[in-house]
Design a protein around this motif. Structure first.
Motif, PDB file in Angstrom:
ATOM      1  N   TRP A 100       0.855  -1.194   0.000  1.00  0.00           N
ATOM      2  CA  TRP A 100       0.000   0.000   0.000  1.00  0.00           C
ATOM      3  C   TRP A 100       0.882   1.231   0.000  1.00  0.00           C
ATOM      4  O   TRP A 100       1.926   1.265   0.664  1.00  0.00           O
ATOM      5  CB  TRP A 100      -0.912   0.048   1.217  1.00  0.00           C
ATOM      6  CG  TRP A 100      -1.791   1.280   1.254  1.00  0.00           C
ATOM      7  CD1 TRP A 100      -3.005   1.435   0.674  1.00  0.00           C
ATOM      8  CD2 TRP A 100      -1.473   2.545   1.881  1.00  0.00           C
ATOM      9  NE1 TRP A 100      -3.483   2.712   0.898  1.00  0.00           N
ATOM     10  CE2 TRP A 100      -2.567   3.413   1.627  1.00  0.00           C
ATOM     11  CE3 TRP A 100      -0.386   3.020   2.609  1.00  0.00           C
ATOM     12  CZ2 TRP A 100      -2.606   4.724   2.100  1.00  0.00           C
ATOM     13  CZ3 TRP A 100      -0.405   4.335   3.068  1.00  0.00           C
ATOM     14  CH2 TRP A 100      -1.511   5.175   2.824  1.00  0.00           C
ATOM     15  N   ARG A 101       0.470   2.237  -0.758  1.00  0.00           N
ATOM     16  CA  ARG A 101       1.109   3.557  -0.676  1.00  0.00           C
ATOM     17  C   ARG A 101       0.065   4.613  -1.003  1.00  0.00           C
ATOM     18  O   ARG A 101      -0.933   4.329  -1.674  1.00  0.00           O
ATOM     19  CB  ARG A 101       2.316   3.683  -1.610  1.00  0.00           C
ATOM     20  CG  ARG A 101       2.038   3.460  -3.080  1.00  0.00           C
ATOM     21  CD  ARG A 101       3.208   3.969  -3.957  1.00  0.00           C
ATOM     22  NE  ARG A 101       4.491   3.480  -3.568  1.00  0.00           N
ATOM     23  CZ  ARG A 101       5.116   2.423  -4.115  1.00  0.00           C
ATOM     24  NH1 ARG A 101       4.512   1.736  -5.075  1.00  0.00           N
ATOM     25  NH2 ARG A 101       6.307   2.058  -3.716  1.00  0.00           N
ATOM     26  N   ASN A 103      -1.825   7.674  -2.744  1.00  0.00           N
ATOM     27  CA  ASN A 103      -2.002   7.906  -4.163  1.00  0.00           C
ATOM     28  C   ASN A 103      -2.233   9.393  -4.438  1.00  0.00           C
ATOM     29  O   ASN A 103      -3.352   9.893  -4.299  1.00  0.00           O
ATOM     30  CB  ASN A 103      -3.191   7.097  -4.688  1.00  0.00           C
ATOM     31  CG  ASN A 103      -3.433   7.319  -6.161  1.00  0.00           C
ATOM     32  OD1 ASN A 103      -2.592   7.869  -6.875  1.00  0.00           O
ATOM     33  ND2 ASN A 103      -4.592   6.887  -6.642  1.00  0.00           N
ATOM     34  N   GLN A 105      -2.559  10.897  -7.100  1.00  0.00           N
ATOM     35  CA  GLN A 105      -3.405  11.148  -8.260  1.00  0.00           C
ATOM     36  C   GLN A 105      -4.886  11.231  -7.879  1.00  0.00           C
ATOM     37  O   GLN A 105      -5.716  11.635  -8.699  1.00  0.00           O
ATOM     38  CB  GLN A 105      -3.208  10.045  -9.300  1.00  0.00           C
ATOM     39  CG  GLN A 105      -1.760   9.872  -9.741  1.00  0.00           C
ATOM     40  CD  GLN A 105      -1.140  11.160 -10.257  1.00  0.00           C
ATOM     41  OE1 GLN A 105      -1.772  11.879 -11.026  1.00  0.00           O
ATOM     42  NE2 GLN A 105       0.075  11.458  -9.820  1.00  0.00           N
ATOM     43  N   ASP A 111      -7.682   8.115   0.266  1.00  0.00           N
ATOM     44  CA  ASP A 111      -6.790   7.336   1.123  1.00  0.00           C
ATOM     45  C   ASP A 111      -6.965   7.642   2.608  1.00  0.00           C
ATOM     46  O   ASP A 111      -6.602   6.820   3.454  1.00  0.00           O
ATOM     47  CB  ASP A 111      -5.332   7.595   0.748  1.00  0.00           C
ATOM     48  CG  ASP A 111      -4.918   6.875  -0.525  1.00  0.00           C
ATOM     49  OD1 ASP A 111      -5.512   5.821  -0.827  1.00  0.00           O
ATOM     50  OD2 ASP A 111      -4.011   7.366  -1.220  1.00  0.00           O
ATOM     51  N   TYR A 141      -2.671  17.499  -2.087  1.00  0.00           N
ATOM     52  CA  TYR A 141      -1.518  17.006  -2.825  1.00  0.00           C
ATOM     53  C   TYR A 141      -0.988  18.122  -3.728  1.00  0.00           C
ATOM     54  O   TYR A 141      -1.758  18.878  -4.320  1.00  0.00           O
ATOM     55  CB  TYR A 141      -1.899  15.813  -3.701  1.00  0.00           C
ATOM     56  CG  TYR A 141      -2.114  14.524  -2.942  1.00  0.00           C
ATOM     57  CD1 TYR A 141      -1.051  13.884  -2.302  1.00  0.00           C
ATOM     58  CD2 TYR A 141      -3.371  13.939  -2.879  1.00  0.00           C
ATOM     59  CE1 TYR A 141      -1.243  12.702  -1.613  1.00  0.00           C
ATOM     60  CE2 TYR A 141      -3.573  12.740  -2.189  1.00  0.00           C
ATOM     61  CZ  TYR A 141      -2.505  12.131  -1.560  1.00  0.00           C
ATOM     62  OH  TYR A 141      -2.697  10.955  -0.877  1.00  0.00           O
ATOM     63  N   GLN A 338       4.124   4.585   2.736  1.00  0.00           N
ATOM     64  CA  GLN A 338       3.853   3.258   2.198  1.00  0.00           C
ATOM     65  C   GLN A 338       3.943   2.191   3.279  1.00  0.00           C
ATOM     66  O   GLN A 338       4.521   2.400   4.346  1.00  0.00           O
ATOM     67  CB  GLN A 338       4.842   2.928   1.079  1.00  0.00           C
ATOM     68  CG  GLN A 338       6.285   2.799   1.551  1.00  0.00           C
ATOM     69  CD  GLN A 338       7.266   2.616   0.409  1.00  0.00           C
ATOM     70  OE1 GLN A 338       7.120   3.211  -0.663  1.00  0.00           O
ATOM     71  NE2 GLN A 338       8.275   1.780   0.618  1.00  0.00           N
TER      72      GLN A 338
END
Length: 364
Positions: A100-101, A103, A105, A111, A141, A338
């Protein structure tokens, strides 16, 4: 060749390399970089309602990480280090698999749950000042893939709810596995009245503090020491032994991405009749690849696979000794986050590090 012509040739080559690799122009740095949400200008959806004299006064001190300072990509896993067909994990897997990390985008809310509100009714206590919001001015982000957790101090704002705002993010993903490694690359804010934290709690609902708390990165009031902590008791004299801490000086944590790893191995740990851990799982904290604290998972805590990750920047309150942050903006920059099925170097390295790593100590 005249010296001036030689210098101009070197300068032209340097500029060509900068354009090729998308670096900063010659003679510039990002010491006063301000992160702006993608597609965001000012406040979300409207002009700022507050039109007083407030302007962000805080700027990062010293050189700041540039867009090319990303966490290194994990190299491919060699064939001899991959899991067997039976599904058993190799004992000496050099390059762990990321399961898992975050995202960049997607929207932050994909998340993370963006907690909202402030004060003791929400169980966040400590008489803190901040009002946690889901606004894009407090968590977003950047275009180059960083997650910004932003605290804003504007004590002159006419709306009390807007004077101290921040974000408290909780991963929707749990650790999920009985052994693995949680990794974050963080640049942390530092000032009086500011308390950034990268930590973990059991998935809601949970009973705090008895089901446990793990702090991986936290400091307050401008201190340079990072606190790695394991808590599972109340702040009373009888529970002093249930607060284990190690301090690590990080004087440059505001100027670069610091790597934080939390490694756990709770395989084959029995559960009690109430579903809580019977204790004994091994936990290890690492900073910049160096193990700095270890402890056993206490009995009565929630099984580790049920834990979530939290990122927040708190302000004021008892932990900050009542100090109010100066007017300005305070960013926790998350360069990467992550979860992997082991630490770099494999579980053989974990065993070696375990033998030499100090335990947490009671400091309260």
């Amino acid at each position: 060749m005249p010296l001036r012509d030689h210098f101009n040739q070197l300068k032209a080559k340097a500029e060509e390399l900068n354009r090729k690799h998308n670096l900063l122009p010659i003679g510039q740095n990002s010491a006063h970089q301000t992160y702006v949400p993608q597609g965001h200008q000012g406040y979300p959806g409207q002009q700022p309602q507050y039109q007083g004299q407030w302007q962000p006064q805080w700027q990062p001190q010293g050189p700041q990480p540039n867009h090319y300072d990303r966490p290194p990509a994990a190299p491919p896993v060699p064939l001899h280090s991959r899991p067997s067909q039976s599904g058993a994990s190799p004992e000496y897997q050099q390059y762990p698999q990321v399961y898992w990390r975050m995202n960049p985008q997607a929207a932050v809310s994909v998340d993370f749950e963006q907690k909202q509100g402030h004060g003791d009714p929400y169980g966040w206590g400590n008489d803190e000042l901040e009002n946690y919001t889901s606004h894009s001015e407090n968590s977003f982000y950047t275009a180059d893939g960083k997650l910004i957790v932003r605290a804003i101090s504007r004590p002159g704002h006419p709306d009390p709810e807007a004077r101290f705002t921040s974000a408290r993010l909780v991963t929707r993903q749990t650790l999920a596995q009985t052994r693995g490694c949680l990794t974050a690359w963080l640049t942390l804010p530092r000032a009086e009245g500011i308390w950034p934290a990268f930590w973990m709690l059991p998935r809601e609902p949970f009973e705090w503090p008895h089901e446990g708390e793990v702090d991986i990165a936290e400091s307050w009031n401008g201190e340079i020491d990072n606190h790695s902590c394991l808590h599972w008791g109340s702040y009373v004299r009888e529970d002093l032994q249930k607060h284990l801490v190690r301090k690590t000086p990080l004087p440059d944590a505001t100027h670069r991405p610091v790597r934080f790893d939390f490694v756990w191995n709770c395989e084959n740990i029995p559960y009690r009749n109430d579903g809580k851990s019977a204790g004994g799982g091994r936990l290890m904290w690492c900073i910049d690849g160096r193990s700095i604290m270890k402890n056993l998972m206490p009995a009565g805590t929630r099984p580790i696979q049920d834990w979530c990750v939290l990122l927040n920047v708190a302000m004021g309150g008892t932990v900050c000794k009542g100090k109010t942050p100066p007017e300005g903006i305070y960013d926790m920059v998350v360069h990467g986050l992550q979860m992997s099925d082991g630490m770099e170097g494999g579980w053989g390295r974990f065993e070696h590090e375990w033998q030499n790593c100090p335990d947490g100590i009671v400091t309260y």
